[in-house]
Design a protein around this motif. Structure first.
Motif, PDB file in Angstrom:
ATOM      1  N   LYS A 179       0.819  -1.207   0.000  1.00  0.00           N
ATOM      2  CA  LYS A 179       0.000   0.000   0.000  1.00  0.00           C
ATOM      3  C   LYS A 179       0.854   1.258   0.000  1.00  0.00           C
ATOM      4  O   LYS A 179       0.482   2.285  -0.581  1.00  0.00           O
ATOM      5  CB  LYS A 179      -0.933   0.001   1.210  1.00  0.00           C
ATOM      6  CG  LYS A 179      -2.085  -0.995   1.102  1.00  0.00           C
ATOM      7  CD  LYS A 179      -3.068  -0.849   2.257  1.00  0.00           C
ATOM      8  CE  LYS A 179      -4.232  -1.816   2.092  1.00  0.00           C
ATOM      9  NZ  LYS A 179      -5.214  -1.704   3.217  1.00  0.00           N
ATOM     10  N   SER A 180       2.016   1.195   0.649  1.00  0.00           N
ATOM     11  CA  SER A 180       2.884   2.370   0.728  1.00  0.00           C
ATOM     12  C   SER A 180       3.469   2.773  -0.626  1.00  0.00           C
ATOM     13  O   SER A 180       3.967   3.891  -0.786  1.00  0.00           O
ATOM     14  CB  SER A 180       4.020   2.122   1.724  1.00  0.00           C
ATOM     15  OG  SER A 180       4.829   1.028   1.293  1.00  0.00           O
ATOM     16  N   ASN A 181       3.403   1.842  -1.615  1.00  0.00           N
ATOM     17  CA  ASN A 181       3.939   2.144  -2.944  1.00  0.00           C
ATOM     18  C   ASN A 181       2.885   2.688  -3.903  1.00  0.00           C
ATOM     19  O   ASN A 181       3.224   3.163  -4.988  1.00  0.00           O
ATOM     20  CB  ASN A 181       4.572   0.893  -3.554  1.00  0.00           C
ATOM     21  CG  ASN A 181       5.906   0.556  -2.918  1.00  0.00           C
ATOM     22  OD1 ASN A 181       6.580   1.421  -2.363  1.00  0.00           O
ATOM     23  ND2 ASN A 181       6.281  -0.716  -2.969  1.00  0.00           N
ATOM     24  N   ILE A 182       1.590   2.587  -3.522  1.00  0.00           N
ATOM     25  CA  ILE A 182       0.532   3.057  -4.403  1.00  0.00           C
ATOM     26  C   ILE A 182       0.618   4.577  -4.555  1.00  0.00           C
ATOM     27  O   ILE A 182       0.544   5.321  -3.571  1.00  0.00           O
ATOM     28  CB  ILE A 182      -0.859   2.650  -3.871  1.00  0.00           C
ATOM     29  CG1 ILE A 182      -0.999   1.133  -3.845  1.00  0.00           C
ATOM     30  CG2 ILE A 182      -1.960   3.278  -4.718  1.00  0.00           C
ATOM     31  CD1 ILE A 182      -0.981   0.474  -5.205  1.00  0.00           C
ATOM     32  N   LYS A 192       8.949   8.124  -4.270  1.00  0.00           N
ATOM     33  CA  LYS A 192       9.835   6.983  -4.028  1.00  0.00           C
ATOM     34  C   LYS A 192      10.250   6.335  -5.343  1.00  0.00           C
ATOM     35  O   LYS A 192      11.433   6.005  -5.553  1.00  0.00           O
ATOM     36  CB  LYS A 192       9.136   5.962  -3.141  1.00  0.00           C
ATOM     37  CG  LYS A 192       9.931   4.692  -2.885  1.00  0.00           C
ATOM     38  CD  LYS A 192       9.142   3.719  -2.018  1.00  0.00           C
ATOM     39  CE  LYS A 192       9.906   2.414  -1.809  1.00  0.00           C
ATOM     40  NZ  LYS A 192       9.115   1.450  -0.976  1.00  0.00           N
ATOM     41  N   ILE A 193       9.288   6.165  -6.237  1.00  0.00           N
ATOM     42  CA  ILE A 193       9.555   5.468  -7.499  1.00  0.00           C
ATOM     43  C   ILE A 193      10.524   6.248  -8.379  1.00  0.00           C
ATOM     44  O   ILE A 193      11.427   5.680  -9.002  1.00  0.00           O
ATOM     45  CB  ILE A 193       8.229   5.217  -8.247  1.00  0.00           C
ATOM     46  CG1 ILE A 193       7.339   4.232  -7.462  1.00  0.00           C
ATOM     47  CG2 ILE A 193       8.490   4.690  -9.660  1.00  0.00           C
ATOM     48  CD1 ILE A 193       7.943   2.864  -7.280  1.00  0.00           C
ATOM     49  N   THR A 194      10.341   7.579  -8.433  1.00  0.00           N
ATOM     50  CA  THR A 194      11.161   8.372  -9.357  1.00  0.00           C
ATOM     51  C   THR A 194      12.523   8.738  -8.781  1.00  0.00           C
ATOM     52  O   THR A 194      13.385   9.226  -9.525  1.00  0.00           O
ATOM     53  CB  THR A 194      10.435   9.678  -9.741  1.00  0.00           C
ATOM     54  OG1 THR A 194      10.145  10.427  -8.551  1.00  0.00           O
ATOM     55  CG2 THR A 194       9.147   9.383 -10.492  1.00  0.00           C
ATOM     56  N   MET A 197       4.513  10.049 -15.740  1.00  0.00           N
ATOM     57  CA  MET A 197       4.454   8.795 -14.996  1.00  0.00           C
ATOM     58  C   MET A 197       3.024   8.269 -14.910  1.00  0.00           C
ATOM     59  O   MET A 197       2.064   9.027 -14.938  1.00  0.00           O
ATOM     60  CB  MET A 197       4.975   9.009 -13.564  1.00  0.00           C
ATOM     61  CG  MET A 197       6.447   9.276 -13.450  1.00  0.00           C
ATOM     62  SD  MET A 197       7.416   7.781 -13.667  1.00  0.00           S
ATOM     63  CE  MET A 197       6.846   6.808 -12.262  1.00  0.00           C
ATOM     64  N   ALA A 198       2.901   6.944 -14.793  1.00  0.00           N
ATOM     65  CA  ALA A 198       1.606   6.303 -14.563  1.00  0.00           C
ATOM     66  C   ALA A 198       1.862   5.002 -13.801  1.00  0.00           C
ATOM     67  O   ALA A 198       3.002   4.526 -13.709  1.00  0.00           O
ATOM     68  CB  ALA A 198       0.876   6.036 -15.872  1.00  0.00           C
ATOM     69  N   GLN A 199       0.783   4.412 -13.286  1.00  0.00           N
ATOM     70  CA  GLN A 199       0.934   3.224 -12.448  1.00  0.00           C
ATOM     71  C   GLN A 199      -0.274   2.307 -12.609  1.00  0.00           C
ATOM     72  O   GLN A 199      -1.381   2.756 -12.881  1.00  0.00           O
ATOM     73  CB  GLN A 199       1.077   3.652 -10.982  1.00  0.00           C
ATOM     74  CG  GLN A 199       1.531   2.565 -10.029  1.00  0.00           C
ATOM     75  CD  GLN A 199       1.708   3.102  -8.615  1.00  0.00           C
ATOM     76  OE1 GLN A 199       0.740   3.266  -7.883  1.00  0.00           O
ATOM     77  NE2 GLN A 199       2.960   3.393  -8.233  1.00  0.00           N
ATOM     78  N   TYR A 200      -0.007   1.011 -12.428  1.00  0.00           N
ATOM     79  CA  TYR A 200      -1.082   0.015 -12.448  1.00  0.00           C
ATOM     80  C   TYR A 200      -0.693  -1.112 -11.491  1.00  0.00           C
ATOM     81  O   TYR A 200       0.482  -1.478 -11.404  1.00  0.00           O
ATOM     82  CB  TYR A 200      -1.278  -0.559 -13.860  1.00  0.00           C
ATOM     83  CG  TYR A 200      -2.372  -1.606 -13.944  1.00  0.00           C
ATOM     84  CD1 TYR A 200      -3.702  -1.226 -14.040  1.00  0.00           C
ATOM     85  CD2 TYR A 200      -2.056  -2.964 -13.921  1.00  0.00           C
ATOM     86  CE1 TYR A 200      -4.710  -2.186 -14.117  1.00  0.00           C
ATOM     87  CE2 TYR A 200      -3.060  -3.925 -13.996  1.00  0.00           C
ATOM     88  CZ  TYR A 200      -4.384  -3.527 -14.095  1.00  0.00           C
ATOM     89  OH  TYR A 200      -5.373  -4.466 -14.151  1.00  0.00           O
ATOM     90  N   SER A 238       1.539  -7.311  -7.514  1.00  0.00           N
ATOM     91  CA  SER A 238       2.638  -6.487  -8.037  1.00  0.00           C
ATOM     92  C   SER A 238       2.127  -5.135  -8.532  1.00  0.00           C
ATOM     93  O   SER A 238       0.937  -4.956  -8.811  1.00  0.00           O
ATOM     94  CB  SER A 238       3.362  -7.208  -9.180  1.00  0.00           C
ATOM     95  OG  SER A 238       3.942  -8.416  -8.739  1.00  0.00           O
ATOM     96  N   ILE A 239       3.056  -4.195  -8.657  1.00  0.00           N
ATOM     97  CA  ILE A 239       2.757  -2.849  -9.155  1.00  0.00           C
ATOM     98  C   ILE A 239       3.748  -2.525 -10.261  1.00  0.00           C
ATOM     99  O   ILE A 239       4.944  -2.781 -10.123  1.00  0.00           O
ATOM    100  CB  ILE A 239       2.893  -1.789  -8.046  1.00  0.00           C
ATOM    101  CG1 ILE A 239       1.966  -2.096  -6.868  1.00  0.00           C
ATOM    102  CG2 ILE A 239       2.611  -0.396  -8.594  1.00  0.00           C
ATOM    103  CD1 ILE A 239       2.186  -1.172  -5.676  1.00  0.00           C
ATOM    104  N   VAL A 240       3.248  -1.955 -11.356  1.00  0.00           N
ATOM    105  CA  VAL A 240       4.143  -1.407 -12.368  1.00  0.00           C
ATOM    106  C   VAL A 240       4.027   0.113 -12.317  1.00  0.00           C
ATOM    107  O   VAL A 240       2.928   0.668 -12.340  1.00  0.00           O
ATOM    108  CB  VAL A 240       3.844  -1.940 -13.784  1.00  0.00           C
ATOM    109  CG1 VAL A 240       2.436  -1.594 -14.243  1.00  0.00           C
ATOM    110  CG2 VAL A 240       4.872  -1.397 -14.783  1.00  0.00           C
ATOM    111  N   SER A 241       5.156   0.767 -12.200  1.00  0.00           N
ATOM    112  CA  SER A 241       5.232   2.228 -12.230  1.00  0.00           C
ATOM    113  C   SER A 241       6.132   2.582 -13.406  1.00  0.00           C
ATOM    114  O   SER A 241       7.313   2.246 -13.405  1.00  0.00           O
ATOM    115  CB  SER A 241       5.819   2.764 -10.926  1.00  0.00           C
ATOM    116  OG  SER A 241       5.101   2.294  -9.804  1.00  0.00           O
TER     117      SER A 241
END
Length: 336
Positions: free
Chosen positions: A93-96, A101-103, A135-138, A143-146
């Protein structure tokens, strides 16, 4: 983190299948990085209206792919001067929507090249006051793709034209793109750098904290399944156009000194209702022409095939199937 090589593939339909396959099938206990480059393409968000976001005449003329991705967000233009990056991580959940963080590793890599990159409030990467990455996310249950773009040396004129959708003529429930001023990274670097060097630099910087790159190799079966997914989904009109939200398209054009007004309702990519009016009509009721077009895909080639069976001289003087089909799809000069 493991790197997954896409074998130099530049077909956007295959690369999006490659990305989705890795998201859904690889061990979520590992993080993965994908880097790939596409040939010219407009990549639209999952909930966007393909008929609204692009200049169809230009895209068709330049043979630019139009492909829908699984993530949300706006439409973006890809070509050989754009580097795409994808981080696939375990679902937490912390990555949604945690784009900060991702970038972070991408921004650090860019800063290492002297690019003053920073994350904007809209979760894009900016430098020099202009956008260089979207950027986008799914996510799935595991798993999560960013993923995002890096505008390194994109043909900016093609980007501007391809994404110049005629939004004023379309009432849609789709998510419209938010346009920003953009710039190429290469224009701001000290000294010359080609795309391969840029890609390697980004890759090396991201893997530096891990002691260097480690690679996950896909099997022949993996690639067979990726090609199948590409063919069944990302090549399909039903996904790329048919998934567009319901919309109403109103268009006015002047062809051969004849003004034509069009009003269409399109749902699932199919014309559900159409009204045609013209100031140089031959006096015949338009219902017969409208009936031929109702139930058809909102697609240039589909309209051309349908109109070849119609005697258009019964409705408009000197109007060919090609000209009317182009008008229906916005591929013909329109009145302002």
């Amino acid at each position: 983190m493991l790197f997954i090589d896409n074998s130099g593939i530049t077909d956007p339909r295959l690369n999006l299948a490659f990305e989705e396959y890795c998201l859904r099938n690889l061990d979520p206990q590992h993080d993965y990085l994908l880097l790939y480059i596409n040939e010219p393409a407009v990549i639209i968000g999952r909930s966007q209206n393909a008929f609204q976001e692009i200049d169809h005449a230009f895209v068709r003329q330049k043979e630019i792919h139009v492909v829908r991705r699984i993530s949300g967000g706006g439409a973006v233009y890809h070509d050989h001067g754009n580097l795409n990056f994808s981080f696939i991580t375990k679902y937490e959940k912390s990555n949604i929507l945690n784009f900060k963080k991702i970038t972070a590793p991408v921004i650090k890599a860019l800063q290492g090249l002297g690019v003053p990159a920073e994350l904007s409030e809209r979760n894009n990467i900016f430098a020099f006051g202009m956008k260089i990455s979207g950027m986008a996310q799914y996510s799935t249950k595991k798993s999560i793709v960013s993923h995002g773009t890096l505008l390194f040396d994109v043909e900016m004129q093609d980007l501007a034209r391809a994404l110049k959708g005629k939004v004023e003529q379309t009432d849609s429930r789709g998510v419209p793109s938010v346009r920003s001023r953009v710039t190429n990274i290469c224009e701001h670097l000290v000294g010359y750098m080609d795309m391969d060097t840029f890609k390697n630099s980004i890759q090396d910087s991201i893997f530096a904290p891990y002691g260097g790159m480690r690679e996950k190799k896909l099997t022949d079966k993996d690639w067979k399944d990726i090609h199948l997914l590409s063919k069944e989904k990302y090549h399909a009109w039903e996904w790329n156009y048919g998934k567009s939200p319901e919309c109403r398209i109103r268009r006015t054009a002047r062809l051969n000194d004849c003004r034509i007004d069009l009003d269409l309702m399109v749902k699932g990519g199919i014309v559900k209702n159409i009204k045609i009016c013209g100031d140089s009509a031959c006096g015949n009721d338009m219902q017969g022409l409208e009936a031929v077009l109702t139930g058809r895909r909102y697609d240039l080639d589909e309209f051309k095939r349908a109109l070849c069976s119609v005697d258009l001289q019964c409705y408009f003087w000197q109007l060919t199937p090609d000209k009317l089909a182009n008008c229906l799809c916005g591929c013909y000069p329109e009145e302002s």
